[in-house]
Design an enzyme around this catalytic site. Structure first.
Site, PDB file in Angstrom:
ATOM      1  N   ASP A   1       0.853  -1.261   0.067  1.00  0.00           N
ATOM      2  CA  ASP A   1       0.033   0.026  -0.068  1.00  0.00           C
ATOM      3  C   ASP A   1       0.779   1.142  -0.004  1.00  0.00           C
ATOM      4  O   ASP A   1       2.063   1.034   0.217  1.00  0.00           O
ATOM      5  CB  ASP A   1      -0.790   0.006   1.110  1.00  0.00           C
ATOM      6  CG  ASP A   1      -1.674   1.291   1.454  1.00  0.00           C
ATOM      7  OD1 ASP A   1      -2.233   1.729   0.649  1.00  0.00           O
ATOM      8  OD2 ASP A   1      -1.452   1.757   2.745  1.00  0.00           O
TER       9      ASP A   1
ATOM     10  N   ASP B   1      -0.220   5.235   0.831  1.00  0.00           N
ATOM     11  CA  ASP B   1      -0.579   5.965   1.827  1.00  0.00           C
ATOM     12  C   ASP B   1      -0.577   5.574   3.263  1.00  0.00           C
ATOM     13  O   ASP B   1      -1.263   4.498   3.437  1.00  0.00           O
ATOM     14  CB  ASP B   1      -1.912   6.747   1.517  1.00  0.00           C
ATOM     15  CG  ASP B   1      -1.759   7.482   0.114  1.00  0.00           C
ATOM     16  OD1 ASP B   1      -1.045   8.582   0.145  1.00  0.00           O
ATOM     17  OD2 ASP B   1      -2.529   7.429  -0.700  1.00  0.00           O
TER      18      ASP B   1
ATOM     19  N   ARG C   1     -14.233  10.558   0.289  1.00  0.00           N
ATOM     20  CA  ARG C   1     -14.024  11.010   1.504  1.00  0.00           C
ATOM     21  C   ARG C   1     -14.970  12.507   1.655  1.00  0.00           C
ATOM     22  O   ARG C   1     -15.546  12.827   2.295  1.00  0.00           O
ATOM     23  CB  ARG C   1     -12.602  11.303   1.797  1.00  0.00           C
ATOM     24  CG  ARG C   1     -12.425  11.370   3.234  1.00  0.00           C
ATOM     25  CD  ARG C   1     -10.801  11.186   3.449  1.00  0.00           C
ATOM     26  NE  ARG C   1     -10.359  10.161   3.283  1.00  0.00           N
ATOM     27  CZ  ARG C   1      -9.161   9.687   2.843  1.00  0.00           C
ATOM     28  NH1 ARG C   1      -8.426  10.693   2.709  1.00  0.00           N
ATOM     29  NH2 ARG C   1      -9.077   8.581   2.534  1.00  0.00           N
TER      30      ARG C   1
ATOM     31  N   THR D   1      -2.921   0.396  -4.314  1.00  0.00           N
ATOM     32  CA  THR D   1      -3.303   1.614  -3.565  1.00  0.00           C
ATOM     33  C   THR D   1      -4.606   2.213  -3.956  1.00  0.00           C
ATOM     34  O   THR D   1      -4.813   1.979  -5.180  1.00  0.00           O
ATOM     35  CB  THR D   1      -2.356   2.717  -3.750  1.00  0.00           C
ATOM     36  OG1 THR D   1      -2.502   3.952  -3.040  1.00  0.00           O
ATOM     37  CG2 THR D   1      -2.008   3.193  -5.190  1.00  0.00           C
TER      38      THR D   1
HETATM   39  C1  XBP Z   1      -5.304   6.021   1.177  1.00  0.00           C
HETATM   40  C2  XBP Z   1      -6.460   7.014   0.847  1.00  0.00           C
HETATM   41  C3  XBP Z   1      -6.202   8.071  -0.030  1.00  0.00           C
HETATM   42  C4  XBP Z   1      -5.501   9.340   0.301  1.00  0.00           C
HETATM   43  C5  XBP Z   1      -5.863  10.322  -0.510  1.00  0.00           C
HETATM   44  O1  XBP Z   1      -5.736   4.641   1.263  1.00  0.00           O
HETATM   45  O2  XBP Z   1      -7.538   6.613   1.114  1.00  0.00           O
HETATM   46  O3  XBP Z   1      -7.514   8.588  -0.462  1.00  0.00           O
HETATM   47  O4  XBP Z   1      -5.841   9.393   1.768  1.00  0.00           O
HETATM   48  O5  XBP Z   1      -5.765   9.866  -2.029  1.00  0.00           O
HETATM   49  P1  XBP Z   1      -4.939   3.556   1.140  1.00  0.00           P
HETATM   50  P2  XBP Z   1      -6.607  10.654  -3.204  1.00  0.00           P
HETATM   51  O6  XBP Z   1      -3.583   3.788   1.629  1.00  0.00           O
HETATM   52  O7  XBP Z   1      -5.692   2.332   1.597  1.00  0.00           O
HETATM   53  O8  XBP Z   1      -4.741   3.340  -0.580  1.00  0.00           O
HETATM   54  O9  XBP Z   1      -7.117  11.771  -2.598  1.00  0.00           O
HETATM   55  O10 XBP Z   1      -5.782  10.611  -4.363  1.00  0.00           O
HETATM   56  O11 XBP Z   1      -7.703   9.605  -3.061  1.00  0.00           O
HETATM   57 MG    MG Z   2      -2.888   3.167   3.537  1.00  0.00          MG
END
Ligand code: XBP
Ligand code: MG
Length: 248
Positions: free
Chosen positions: A12, A14, A58, A126
């Site tokens: 992953d 983020d 979100r 991701t």
């Molecule tokens: C990470 C997220 C992402 C970031 C924002 O989830 O939820 O939405 O917070 O990214 P994960 P975007 O680590 O589970 O992939 O604004 O580009 O969507």
């Molecule tokens: Mg994450």
């Protein structure tokens, strides 16, 4: 040797490769200011909003929950507004990461380098967008960063976001790998659920935005990957296999 020696590591982005959520949060607020929306997310609220994966999703959740309390947006204009906010947010995030606002988490680069040297294949799964992956990894790993990864699944290739397993199933297909020969790395309950639903044993490294999540079903739950080497991963992975596989 058992039937499914460890072949692939799937990361992953983020919260796992890097502590990016503070930079995402700042970029959201920057976009709200720029559009004069009068919205402001603080870290406590953002922790709650992170239960929804994906920036656009979100924003929609926030609007749905707070529609009485925030500046009115007509429902029919909502999707346009979300798209505008998210585009600005992505630009601010990209500039911040380019400027050095986030770094890879402890142990990540060492593990990636060791895995490459040992001939394991690496992949990314991701919900974020390709531009956000590129800016982070170009800065952290150099211009050839893409060559380190045999497959990348992201929010554009897999629109059904975690906890849906879509992105992991896509990556496994691209790798042509059996899930039992892979390990996933995640930081959140949604990510863990997505990886588990794709059949992946999962190592969780939590952070300030996810430490309160329920990580039951994880292979390991750690504060970070500092000092975690391949021998350790192989031991954990072997321990995750079913008894009949272990005997094979
Ligand atoms: C990470 C997220 C992402 C970031 C924002 O989830 O939820 O939405 O917070 O990214 P994960 P975007 O680590 O589970 O992939 O604004 O580009 O969507
Ligand atoms: Mg994450």
């Amino acid at each position: 040797m058992h039937q499914h020696p460890l072949q692939c590591l799937i990361f992953d982005v983020d919260g796992t490769l890097a502590d990016t959520e503070g930079a995402h949060l700042a970029a959201f607020n920057h976009a709200f200011d720029e559009l004069g929306l009068g919205w402001r997310w603080d870290p406590g609220l953002y922790r709650e909003l992170l239960e929804v994966s994906g920036g656009r999703e979100r924003l929609r959740r926030y609007w749905e929950q707070r529609r009485g309390g925030v500046q009115a947006i007509e429902a029919h204009a909502l999707e346009d507004t979300i798209a505008r906010i998210h585009e600005l947010k992505t630009a601010h995030y990209e500039a911040a990461v380019q400027g050095g606002a986030v770094r890879l988490r402890p142990g990540v680069l060492e593990l990636i380098e060791a895995a490459r040297a040992a001939g394991l294949r690496l992949a990314i799964a991701t919900t974020t967008s390709p531009v956000n992956i590129a800016v982070l990894l170009r800065r952290a790993m150099g211009p050839d960063w893409r060559q380190a990864f045999a497959a990348i699944g992201d929010g554009s290739s897999a629109p059904r976001k975690k906890p849906d397993p879509m992105v992991y199933l896509q990556v496994l297909r691209a790798l042509q790998a059996d899930a039992r020969a892979c390990l996933a790395f995640e930081d959140s309950a949604n990510g863990l659920r997505a990886a588990r639903a794709a059949g992946l044993a999962t190592v969780v490294t939590h952070n300030r935005y996810t430490s309160h999540h329920d990580f039951s079903g994880a292979l390991q739950v750690l504060p970070d990957l500092a000092g975690v080497d391949l021998a350790q991963l192989r031991r954990w992975h072997a321990g995750a296999l079913q008894p009949q596989e272990r005997a094979a």
